[in-house]
Motif scaffolding. Sequence first.
Motif, PDB file in Angstrom:
ATOM      1  N   ASP A  53     -39.589 -13.474   2.005  1.00  0.00           N
ATOM      2  CA  ASP A  53     -40.607 -12.437   1.881  1.00  0.00           C
ATOM      3  C   ASP A  53     -39.976 -11.168   1.321  1.00  0.00           C
ATOM      4  OD1 ASP A  53     -42.029  -9.941   3.319  1.00  0.00           O
ATOM      5  OD2 ASP A  53     -43.491 -11.526   2.932  1.00  0.00           O
ATOM      6  N   GLU A  54     -40.475 -10.688   0.193  1.00  0.00           N
ATOM      7  CA  GLU A  54     -39.888  -9.522  -0.474  1.00  0.00           C
ATOM      8  C   GLU A  54     -39.950  -8.272   0.405  1.00  0.00           C
ATOM      9  OE1 GLU A  54     -38.292  -8.480  -3.018  1.00  0.00           O
ATOM     10  OE2 GLU A  54     -38.135 -10.220  -4.325  1.00  0.00           O
ATOM     11  N   ASP A  55     -41.111  -8.037   1.034  1.00  0.00           N
ATOM     12  CA  ASP A  55     -41.250  -6.840   1.869  1.00  0.00           C
ATOM     13  C   ASP A  55     -40.311  -6.900   3.065  1.00  0.00           C
ATOM     14  OD1 ASP A  55     -43.156  -5.794   0.180  1.00  0.00           O
ATOM     15  OD2 ASP A  55     -44.847  -6.632   1.310  1.00  0.00           O
ATOM     16  N   GLN A  56     -40.198  -8.075   3.659  1.00  0.00           N
ATOM     17  CA  GLN A  56     -39.290  -8.222   4.786  1.00  0.00           C
ATOM     18  C   GLN A  56     -37.837  -8.000   4.347  1.00  0.00           C
ATOM     19  OE1 GLN A  56     -39.582 -11.982   6.806  1.00  0.00           O
ATOM     20  NE2 GLN A  56     -37.868 -11.547   8.179  1.00  0.00           N
ATOM     21  N   GLU A  88     -35.187  -5.149   5.641  1.00  0.00           N
ATOM     22  CA  GLU A  88     -33.882  -5.500   6.202  1.00  0.00           C
ATOM     23  C   GLU A  88     -32.756  -4.790   5.461  1.00  0.00           C
ATOM     24  OE1 GLU A  88     -33.795  -9.702   5.904  1.00  0.00           O
ATOM     25  OE2 GLU A  88     -35.044 -10.045   7.687  1.00  0.00           O
ATOM     26  N   GLU A  89     -32.859  -4.715   4.144  1.00  0.00           N
ATOM     27  CA  GLU A  89     -31.804  -4.075   3.364  1.00  0.00           C
ATOM     28  C   GLU A  89     -31.804  -2.562   3.581  1.00  0.00           C
ATOM     29  OE1 GLU A  89     -29.522  -5.750   2.056  1.00  0.00           O
ATOM     30  OE2 GLU A  89     -30.441  -7.734   2.057  1.00  0.00           O
ATOM     31  N   GLU A  90     -32.974  -1.961   3.743  1.00  0.00           N
ATOM     32  CA  GLU A  90     -33.023  -0.532   4.051  1.00  0.00           C
ATOM     33  C   GLU A  90     -32.413  -0.250   5.421  1.00  0.00           C
ATOM     34  OE1 GLU A  90     -37.124   0.438   3.563  1.00  0.00           O
ATOM     35  OE2 GLU A  90     -36.963   0.699   1.375  1.00  0.00           O
ATOM     36  N   ARG A  91     -32.595  -1.172   6.350  1.00  0.00           N
ATOM     37  CA  ARG A  91     -31.969  -1.022   7.670  1.00  0.00           C
ATOM     38  C   ARG A  91     -30.456  -1.120   7.563  1.00  0.00           C
ATOM     39  NH1 ARG A  91     -29.952  -4.646  10.727  1.00  0.00           N
ATOM     40  NH2 ARG A  91     -30.996  -6.347   9.604  1.00  0.00           N
ATOM     41  N   VAL A  92     -29.966  -2.050   6.748  1.00  0.00           N
ATOM     42  CA  VAL A  92     -28.526  -2.189   6.525  1.00  0.00           C
ATOM     43  C   VAL A  92     -27.946  -0.885   5.990  1.00  0.00           C
ATOM     44  CG1 VAL A  92     -26.798  -3.288   5.038  1.00  0.00           C
ATOM     45  CG2 VAL A  92     -28.509  -4.682   6.209  1.00  0.00           C
ATOM     46  N   LEU A  93     -28.633  -0.289   5.041  1.00  0.00           N
ATOM     47  CA  LEU A  93     -28.169   0.969   4.453  1.00  0.00           C
ATOM     48  C   LEU A  93     -28.152   2.085   5.490  1.00  0.00           C
ATOM     49  CD1 LEU A  93     -27.336   2.776   2.126  1.00  0.00           C
ATOM     50  CD2 LEU A  93     -29.741   2.888   1.417  1.00  0.00           C
ATOM     51  N   ALA A  94     -29.247   2.203   6.252  1.00  0.00           N
ATOM     52  CA  ALA A  94     -29.326   3.258   7.263  1.00  0.00           C
ATOM     53  C   ALA A  94     -28.212   3.113   8.297  1.00  0.00           C
ATOM     54  CB  ALA A  94     -30.693   3.235   7.933  1.00  0.00           C
ATOM     55  N   GLU A  95     -27.962   1.885   8.736  1.00  0.00           N
ATOM     56  CA  GLU A  95     -26.908   1.663   9.733  1.00  0.00           C
ATOM     57  C   GLU A  95     -25.526   1.982   9.183  1.00  0.00           C
ATOM     58  OE1 GLU A  95     -27.404  -2.342  11.006  1.00  0.00           O
ATOM     59  OE2 GLU A  95     -29.114  -1.898  12.336  1.00  0.00           O
ATOM     60  N   SER A  96     -25.328   1.778   7.889  1.00  0.00           N
ATOM     61  CA  SER A  96     -24.036   2.067   7.271  1.00  0.00           C
ATOM     62  C   SER A  96     -23.731   3.556   7.245  1.00  0.00           C
ATOM     63  CB  SER A  96     -23.995   1.519   5.843  1.00  0.00           C
ATOM     64  OG  SER A  96     -24.160   0.119   5.830  1.00  0.00           O
ATOM     65  N   LEU A  97     -24.781   4.373   7.349  1.00  0.00           N
ATOM     66  CA  LEU A  97     -24.612   5.826   7.288  1.00  0.00           C
ATOM     67  C   LEU A  97     -24.710   6.484   8.654  1.00  0.00           C
ATOM     68  CD1 LEU A  97     -26.833   6.472   4.136  1.00  0.00           C
ATOM     69  CD2 LEU A  97     -24.362   6.115   4.217  1.00  0.00           C
ATOM     70  N   THR A  98     -24.795   5.681   9.711  1.00  0.00           N
ATOM     71  CA  THR A  98     -24.942   6.217  11.059  1.00  0.00           C
ATOM     72  C   THR A  98     -23.782   7.146  11.400  1.00  0.00           C
ATOM     73  OG1 THR A  98     -26.112   4.234  11.792  1.00  0.00           O
ATOM     74  CG2 THR A  98     -25.130   5.625  13.494  1.00  0.00           C
ATOM     75  N   GLY A  99     -24.109   8.320  11.903  1.00  0.00           N
ATOM     76  CA  GLY A  99     -23.106   9.281  12.351  1.00  0.00           C
ATOM     77  C   GLY A  99     -22.547  10.165  11.257  1.00  0.00           C
ATOM     78  N   LEU A 100     -22.917   9.905  10.010  1.00  0.00           N
ATOM     79  CA  LEU A 100     -22.347  10.666   8.906  1.00  0.00           C
ATOM     80  C   LEU A 100     -22.777  12.136   8.953  1.00  0.00           C
ATOM     81  CD1 LEU A 100     -20.465   9.532   6.731  1.00  0.00           C
ATOM     82  CD2 LEU A 100     -22.392   9.545   5.155  1.00  0.00           C
ATOM     83  N   THR A 101     -24.033  12.379   9.274  1.00  0.00           N
ATOM     84  CA  THR A 101     -24.537  13.756   9.322  1.00  0.00           C
ATOM     85  C   THR A 101     -23.833  14.558  10.401  1.00  0.00           C
ATOM     86  OG1 THR A 101     -26.696  13.027   8.497  1.00  0.00           O
ATOM     87  CG2 THR A 101     -26.598  15.168   9.577  1.00  0.00           C
ATOM     88  N   GLU A 102     -23.525  13.919  11.518  1.00  0.00           N
ATOM     89  CA  GLU A 102     -22.824  14.622  12.587  1.00  0.00           C
ATOM     90  C   GLU A 102     -21.397  14.973  12.173  1.00  0.00           C
ATOM     91  OE1 GLU A 102     -24.652  11.947  12.957  1.00  0.00           O
ATOM     92  OE2 GLU A 102     -26.306  12.747  14.168  1.00  0.00           O
ATOM     93  N   ARG A 103     -20.723  14.072  11.445  1.00  0.00           N
ATOM     94  CA  ARG A 103     -19.338  14.326  11.028  1.00  0.00           C
ATOM     95  C   ARG A 103     -19.259  15.273   9.845  1.00  0.00           C
ATOM     96  NH1 ARG A 103     -19.344   8.858  11.857  1.00  0.00           N
ATOM     97  NH2 ARG A 103     -19.140   8.310   9.650  1.00  0.00           N
TER      98      ARG A 103
END
Length: 293
Positions: free
Chosen positions: A205-208, A212-227
């Motif tokens: 499913d393209e939307d799914q 999922e890929e947008e979630r992967v990207l968001a998780e890869s940037l976790t904590g960056l704004t704080e640092r």
Amino acid sequence: MNSANGAAVVVGVDGSEPALRAVRLAAAEAARRHRPLRVVHGFIWPLLRVPVNPLAEGPPGAGLRGQAQELVAAAVDAAEAAVPGLRVTGEIIDGEAAAVLVGESPTATMIVLGDRGLGGFAALVIGSVAIQVAAYAECPVLVARGEEHAAGPVVVGVDGSALSRAAVEFAAEEAAVRGARLHAVHAYTHPVSGGPGDMQPLVYDEDQLRGEEERVLAESLTGLTERYPEVAVTRAAVHARPVVALTESSRDAQLLVVGSQGRGELRELLLGSVSHGVLHRAACPVAVVRSPV
């Protein structure tokens, strides 16, 4: 990255125009990071048993070693002209260029070099020295390519793997010292396989998948704004081949950062297909970041 004890930015030179561009890029990088700059020339001729000193009847400073001293001095002058007041030293080290620069990497903040040198064939987009150093160096490697668009962002390629975290951290640090925006790009073409030997799904499913890929990207940037609270971060998950997406993003960037390997690539490969591809195609300087072992 070796950031302790005032580690220098090291730039490799061979007298070529790409090397002089690298010197200017390295000088700016050293100034941003408040580091000294070390100009290094790999002097291969002694290894080939070629006479390198001037003949007895020749003028002082002649011979291959004299020429090498002149090109290093010219590079030091160029760096000092580009950034007045910068601490710059130069050295000739006997050895093949790539091996010499890799040997400098354990104690360097980063290695900077041109995309091609005097020994490269004109038809090559990027020279073998740049490829070898990017593959083997123990610190980030910055390759002077294209144009550095001063008003553009620092772009980093993100693939969701642990191996790309070092690239994200380095890119954020670069954005901070440059006062630039950080733009994270995650490119995908299809769902990844679940593990070694697993086949990619033929129907999905393209939307799914996009979610999922947008979630992967968001998780890869976790904590960056704080640092890095001073760095504005934007992100894009795009359905495209990674080399194509990152090359396109490099067109208005001041720097493109990639990891030395990506998700799904064999660990035995020291330089992955994406990093290799953008080194050949990017429209701005490229930094290749090795992940900690």
